[in-house]
Design a protein around this motif. Structure first.
Motif, PDB file in Angstrom:
ATOM      1  N   ASP A  67       0.824  -1.208   0.000  1.00 26.72           N
ATOM      2  CA  ASP A  67       0.000   0.000   0.000  1.00 26.72           C
ATOM      3  C   ASP A  67       0.862   1.263   0.000  1.00 26.72           C
ATOM      4  N   GLN A  68       0.455   2.233  -0.788  1.00 27.40           N
ATOM      5  CA  GLN A  68       1.060   3.564  -0.842  1.00 27.40           C
ATOM      6  C   GLN A  68       2.523   3.534  -1.302  1.00 27.40           C
ATOM      7  N   ALA A  69       2.902   2.478  -2.002  1.00 29.67           N
ATOM      8  CA  ALA A  69       4.248   2.440  -2.583  1.00 29.67           C
ATOM      9  C   ALA A  69       4.242   3.179  -3.917  1.00 29.67           C
ATOM     10  N   ASP A  70       5.340   3.852  -4.209  1.00 31.86           N
ATOM     11  CA  ASP A  70       5.497   4.559  -5.478  1.00 31.86           C
ATOM     12  C   ASP A  70       6.372   3.728  -6.407  1.00 31.86           C
ATOM     13  N   ILE A  71       5.946   3.597  -7.666  1.00 31.74           N
ATOM     14  CA  ILE A  71       6.676   2.824  -8.668  1.00 31.74           C
ATOM     15  C   ILE A  71       7.450   3.782  -9.571  1.00 31.74           C
ATOM     16  N   TYR A  72       8.729   3.468  -9.769  1.00 33.65           N
ATOM     17  CA  TYR A  72       9.563   4.208 -10.715  1.00 33.65           C
ATOM     18  C   TYR A  72      10.075   3.232 -11.768  1.00 33.65           C
ATOM     19  N   PHE A  73      10.209   3.718 -13.004  1.00 28.83           N
ATOM     20  CA  PHE A  73      10.614   2.827 -14.085  1.00 28.83           C
ATOM     21  C   PHE A  73      11.583   3.529 -15.037  1.00 28.83           C
ATOM     22  N   PRO A  82      13.823   7.082  -7.219  1.00 29.06           N
ATOM     23  CA  PRO A  82      13.154   8.388  -7.217  1.00 29.06           C
ATOM     24  C   PRO A  82      13.989   9.493  -7.850  1.00 29.06           C
ATOM     25  N   ARG A  83      15.302   9.283  -7.935  1.00 27.68           N
ATOM     26  CA  ARG A  83      16.183  10.290  -8.547  1.00 27.68           C
ATOM     27  C   ARG A  83      16.542   9.950  -9.986  1.00 27.68           C
ATOM     28  N   HIS A  84      16.111   8.784 -10.437  1.00 25.46           N
ATOM     29  CA  HIS A  84      16.470   8.365 -11.797  1.00 25.46           C
ATOM     30  C   HIS A  84      15.339   7.548 -12.394  1.00 25.46           C
ATOM     31  N   ALA A  95       5.082   0.487 -28.086  1.00 26.25           N
ATOM     32  CA  ALA A  95       4.802   0.396 -29.517  1.00 26.25           C
ATOM     33  C   ALA A  95       6.015  -0.014 -30.326  1.00 26.25           C
ATOM     34  N   ALA A  96       7.158  -0.212 -29.667  1.00 29.23           N
ATOM     35  CA  ALA A  96       8.392  -0.623 -30.334  1.00 29.23           C
ATOM     36  C   ALA A  96       9.200  -1.452 -29.343  1.00 29.23           C
ATOM     37  N   THR A  97      10.273  -2.063 -29.793  1.00 30.05           N
ATOM     38  CA  THR A  97      11.098  -2.876 -28.887  1.00 30.05           C
ATOM     39  C   THR A  97      11.534  -2.028 -27.699  1.00 30.05           C
ATOM     40  N   THR A  98      11.186  -2.481 -26.494  1.00 37.67           N
ATOM     41  CA  THR A  98      11.396  -1.693 -25.284  1.00 37.67           C
ATOM     42  C   THR A  98      11.754  -2.605 -24.122  1.00 37.67           C
ATOM     43  N   VAL A  99      12.720  -2.175 -23.312  1.00 36.50           N
ATOM     44  CA  VAL A  99      13.012  -2.852 -22.054  1.00 36.50           C
ATOM     45  C   VAL A  99      12.526  -1.951 -20.928  1.00 36.50           C
ATOM     46  N   VAL A 100      11.656  -2.488 -20.075  1.00 33.99           N
ATOM     47  CA  VAL A 100      11.099  -1.739 -18.953  1.00 33.99           C
ATOM     48  C   VAL A 100      11.619  -2.352 -17.659  1.00 33.99           C
ATOM     49  N   ARG A 101      12.260  -1.528 -16.835  1.00 33.83           N
ATOM     50  CA  ARG A 101      12.728  -1.958 -15.518  1.00 33.83           C
ATOM     51  C   ARG A 101      12.009  -1.117 -14.467  1.00 33.83           C
ATOM     52  N   ALA A 102      11.529  -1.753 -13.406  1.00 34.88           N
ATOM     53  CA  ALA A 102      10.698  -1.045 -12.431  1.00 34.88           C
ATOM     54  C   ALA A 102      11.031  -1.485 -11.013  1.00 34.88           C
ATOM     55  N   ARG A 103      10.938  -0.518 -10.078  1.00 34.27           N
ATOM     56  CA  ARG A 103      11.095  -0.782  -8.640  1.00 34.27           C
ATOM     57  C   ARG A 103      10.037   0.019  -7.895  1.00 34.27           C
ATOM     58  N   ALA A 104       9.663  -0.478  -6.732  1.00 36.79           N
ATOM     59  CA  ALA A 104       8.686   0.214  -5.892  1.00 36.79           C
ATOM     60  C   ALA A 104       9.370   0.699  -4.614  1.00 36.79           C
ATOM     61  N   PHE A 105       8.979   1.885  -4.154  1.00 41.20           N
ATOM     62  CA  PHE A 105       9.597   2.525  -2.997  1.00 41.20           C
ATOM     63  C   PHE A 105       8.531   2.974  -2.010  1.00 41.20           C
ATOM     64  N   LYS A 106       8.882   2.899  -0.704  1.00 38.78           N
ATOM     65  CA  LYS A 106       8.016   3.409   0.352  1.00 38.78           C
ATOM     66  C   LYS A 106       8.904   3.791   1.532  1.00 38.78           C
ATOM     67  N   PRO A 107       8.707   4.982   2.112  1.00 42.54           N
ATOM     68  CA  PRO A 107       9.526   5.388   3.260  1.00 42.54           C
ATOM     69  C   PRO A 107       9.470   4.362   4.390  1.00 42.54           C
ATOM     70  N   GLY A 108      10.635   4.103   4.983  1.00 38.75           N
ATOM     71  CA  GLY A 108      10.713   3.169   6.098  1.00 38.75           C
ATOM     72  C   GLY A 108      10.882   1.725   5.694  1.00 38.75           C
TER      73      GLY A 108
END
Length: 382
Positions: A67-73, A82-84, A95-108
């Motif tokens: 809950d309340q986690a922020d996802i960055y990709f 959060p800085r990148h 719509a084209a060849t794409t690599v997606v990398r994602a992480r989720a962040f939450k304080p604490g």
């Protein structure tokens, strides 16, 4: 600590944070005050659409059960934070060849592990640019080589076969920060260097053309090979290593279809097909010789490395056909001959990759000092 000491996580320190509370330490700070202590880890990001060979655009939905986690990709192979990277707010158009990398962040809490999915549109490959955005124009002092040969990719006589071929065998995708591959301290800019200092964290994916479930694993990456490491060659062999500092210590997956093939690996070699190839100067390039010999050896009842051919993508760029094979080390020997890895000596050009070279040197010494008489005597005592 009661009633018992908290459960620990491999490779993550536990102790007093800078605010005096106890927990996992969010980052290593050797020689200085501890970082902020956190409690638990954010759940991994879930991709609604799994990695695949694609033909039509779609909307990619990302989710996290914390809950309340922020996802960055990111879409350039780098690790999101959060800085990148971008913050996920709405579905991403693919719509084209794409690599997606994602992480989720939450304080604490510790951020989630990086999740990676590569979406390959085979129709993109023939038009792959020789100057992709975000990639350096040189590898060290030599011009970079990214694009497919236009004599093949742009020839209408080849196009249909080329597109069929991209769906004929599995695809592997390697993703990591571009600088770790092609930058000043990257693997491709320093192909002659080897060892732990020249190993980089990466993601490895397997995509089957028929939609069967493949895999994604975080692991280490090195340049592999001998003379093919020369800077003048644009296509190098690679080796992936499965270690706890990156992810699982083993890859558990039935990679090779033959009955009796191992399904647990601590490393794999991605052979670039250097001998008798276009980049080695051969006018009759071929990729089949090594694989043919290995399979022939197995057909005659002997142990040999299993292998298969794959299309390889590096950060979404097509990198050609590679031969993925088992590495004949101690783990390989234990899988097919029994026993444990540490019971075997495995050598590469006389240098041990497992065990020692002592017995090998003794055998070489016996061979050098042999005569017809002592060979017969040795055989009679066996």
């Amino acid at each position: 600590f009661g009633p018992r000491f908290p459960k620990q996580t491999r490779g993550i320190s536990f102790g007093y944070g800078r605010r005096g509370n106890t927990g996992q330490l969010s980052r290593p700070t050797p020689g200085s005050v501890n970082s902020t202590a956190v409690s638990g880890t954010v759940k991994r990001v879930r991709f609604r659409t799994t990695r695949a060979l694609c033909s039509t655009p779609f909307q990619l939905v990302l989710e996290c059960k914390t809950d309340q986690a922020d996802i960055y990709f990111t879409t350039d192979g780098s690790i999101p934070s959060p800085r990148h990277g971008g913050r996920y707010r709405e579905p991403i158009t693919i719509a084209a060849t794409t690599v997606v990398r994602a992480r989720a962040f939450k304080p604490g809490k510790r951020p989630s592990r990086t999740a990676t999915h590569t979406y390959v549109f085979p129709q993109d490959v023939p038009g792959q640019t020789a100057s992709p955005a975000g990639f350096p124009s040189h590898w060290d002092s030599l011009p970079a080589d990214y694009g497919m040969d236009p004599n093949v990719s742009q020839d209408p006589n080849y196009r249909d076969d080329l597109l069929r071929g991209l769906r004929a065998i599995p695809t592997m995708a390697i993703s990591l920060p571009t600088a770790d591959l092609f930058g000043t301290a990257g693997l491709y800019a320093n192909p002659l260097d080897s060892g732990r200092d020249w190993e980089r964290a990466t993601s490895l994916e397997l995509i089957h053309p028929d939609g069967r479930e493949g895999f994604q694993v975080n692991c280490g990456l090195r340049i592999q090979g001998g003379f093919s490491r020369n800077r003048t060659f644009p296509k190098h062999g690679l080796r992936v290593l499965f270690k706890g500092i990156y992810g699982p210590t083993k890859l558990n997956y039935p990679l090779f279809p033959e009955n009796g093939a191992a399904t647990v690996f601590d490393s794999l070699i991605l052979r670039a097909g250097f001998n008798n190839s276009w980049q080695a100067g051969s006018s009759s390039s071929q990729h089949l010789r090594d694989e043919f010999i290995r399979r022939s050896q197995m057909a005659m009842g002997h142990v040999s490395s299993h292998g298969l051919f794959v299309h390889l993508f590096l950060n979404g760029l097509y990198w050609g056909v590679y031969n993925a094979v088992e590495r004949p080390n101690g783990t390989f020997a234990a899988a097919y001959l029994g026993g444990e890895r540490n019971e075997y000596d495995a050598l590469n050009s006389g240098r041990p990759v497992d065990g020692t070279a002592d017995s090998w040197r003794q055998m070489q010494e016996l061979a050098r000092n042999s005569t017809a008489e002592n060979v017969v005597e040795t055989l009679n005592t066996m």
